[in-house]
Write a protein that holds these residues in place. Structure first.
Motif, short mmCIF file in Angstrom:
data_model
loop_
_atom_site.label_atom_id
_atom_site.label_comp_id
_atom_site.label_asym_id
_atom_site.label_seq_id
_atom_site.Cartn_x
_atom_site.Cartn_y
_atom_site.Cartn_z
N GLU A 1 3.79 1.84 2.67
CA GLU A 1 4.86 2.66 2.09
C GLU A 1 4.27 4.01 1.68
O GLU A 1 3.92 4.23 0.53
CB GLU A 1 5.48 1.94 0.89
N LEU A 2 4.10 4.89 2.64
CA LEU A 2 3.58 6.22 2.38
C LEU A 2 4.30 7.24 3.26
O LEU A 2 4.82 6.89 4.31
CB LEU A 2 2.07 6.28 2.67
N ALA B 1 4.07 1.78 -6.99
CA ALA B 1 3.40 1.63 -8.28
C ALA B 1 4.37 1.39 -9.43
O ALA B 1 3.99 0.86 -10.48
CB ALA B 1 2.55 2.87 -8.57
N GLY B 2 5.63 1.80 -9.26
CA GLY B 2 6.62 1.62 -10.33
C GLY B 2 6.55 2.72 -11.37
O GLY B 2 6.66 2.46 -12.57
N SER C 1 -0.85 -2.20 -4.56
CA SER C 1 -1.86 -1.16 -4.38
C SER C 1 -1.18 0.19 -4.25
O SER C 1 -1.46 0.97 -3.34
CB SER C 1 -2.72 -1.46 -3.14
N GLY C 2 -0.27 0.46 -5.18
CA GLY C 2 0.43 1.74 -5.18
C GLY C 2 -0.21 2.71 -6.14
O GLY C 2 -0.65 2.34 -7.23
N PHE D 1 0.86 -1.18 0.00
CA PHE D 1 0.00 0.00 0.00
C PHE D 1 0.89 1.23 0.00
O PHE D 1 1.51 1.57 1.01
CB PHE D 1 -0.87 -0.03 1.26
N GLY D 2 1.01 1.87 -1.17
CA GLY D 2 1.98 2.96 -1.24
C GLY D 2 1.73 3.97 -2.34
O GLY D 2 0.63 4.10 -2.87
N ASP D 3 2.81 4.65 -2.70
CA ASP D 3 2.74 5.72 -3.69
C ASP D 3 3.44 5.31 -4.97
O ASP D 3 3.45 4.13 -5.33
CB ASP D 3 3.34 7.02 -3.11
#
Length: 249
Positions: A134-135, A75-76, A106-107, A69-71
């Motif tokens: 990861e935020l 997301a890559g 879920s980025g 769960f991130g940014d």
């Protein structure tokens, strides 16, 4: 031997992309069921109960789920193939180790902790065994007060625990460039370790260790890692994650 290894890597990536497609199809099916439910006449309590259990009934895989769960880092952003982002590399490591875990990416590029807080309840509408949070980087780059970022991260952690107390949570630490000011960068850095200690969760000290500030491992913007950079990010994550998923619950 090299050719065999290359074929194995390509196969693992193909499997990872297929899993992403299956997850997306599953989401569409769930969304369709939800829409039909809203259009239909009021249902009884028994019907509502049966509908809420539908996702578990249609699951065909026994794999446990690791949700990142991130940014944009998760997301890559900027990569030609999102399977090259560090969650995809983690899936390759998991498959190579023969562990029954499926990675869900879920980025969202540009995501802040406030944005993560607003979408966390929807994200938790699935069984999650390991939640990797990861935020915070975008908050820091925008100068959001550390107290606000901290409160949002705590709210996300609380939501995950409220959804399933058995979910293992890993927090990815982040650091900021010195131009953001010594006091701010110091408070921002310590925020992650403080949250990990207070909540008794796992911590990746610095996600961008050995990548941040290295031109050859970052894209032209100097912020987002290249394919090689993401491999190092995956190694940083794996140092913590491997022990978490290899230890019996």
């Amino acid at each position: 031997m090299l050719k065999s290894k290359t074929m194995e890597t390509l196969l693992n990536r193909a499997i990872y992309r297929q899993r992403i497609l299956l997850n997306f199809c599953y989401f569409l099916c769930t969304l369709s069921l939800f829409s039909c439910k809203n259009d239909a006449a009021p249902t009884t309590e028994t019907t509502t109960e049966a509908t809420s259990q539908k996702p578990e009934e249609v699951q065909t895989s026994s794999d446990k789920t690791i949700l990142f769960f991130g940014d944009s880092l998760t997301a890559g952003y900027g990569l030609d193939d999102t399977a090259d982002a560090f969650p995809g590399v983690i899936q390759e490591k998991i498959d190579a180790a023969g562990l029954d875990y499926q990675v869900v990416n879920s980025g969202i590029s540009g995501e802040t902790t406030a944005g993560g807080k607003s979408r966390i309840d929807w994200t938790l509408n699935q069984k999650i065994d390991v939640f990797v949070l990861e935020l915070g980087a975008n908050d820091g780059l925008r100068g959001v007060p550390v107290s606000e970022t901290r409160a949002n991260l705590q709210a996300i952690i609380d939501a995950v625990r409220a959804s399933d107390s058995e979910t293992k949570i890993i927090l990815a630490g982040m650091q900021l460039p010195p131009n953001m000011g010594q006091q701010y960068t110091s408070e921002f850095k310590s925020m992650f370790s403080d949250l990990a200690t207070e909540n008794n969760i796992f911590l990746i000290p610095f996600l961008l260790e050995d990548v941040g500030g290295v031109p050859s491992l970052n894209q032209n913007d100097g912020i987002h890692p290249t394919v090689e950079g993401h491999k190092i990010l995956a190694d940083n994550v794996w140092q913590v994650l491997e022990g978490v998923i290899s230890t019996p619950s």
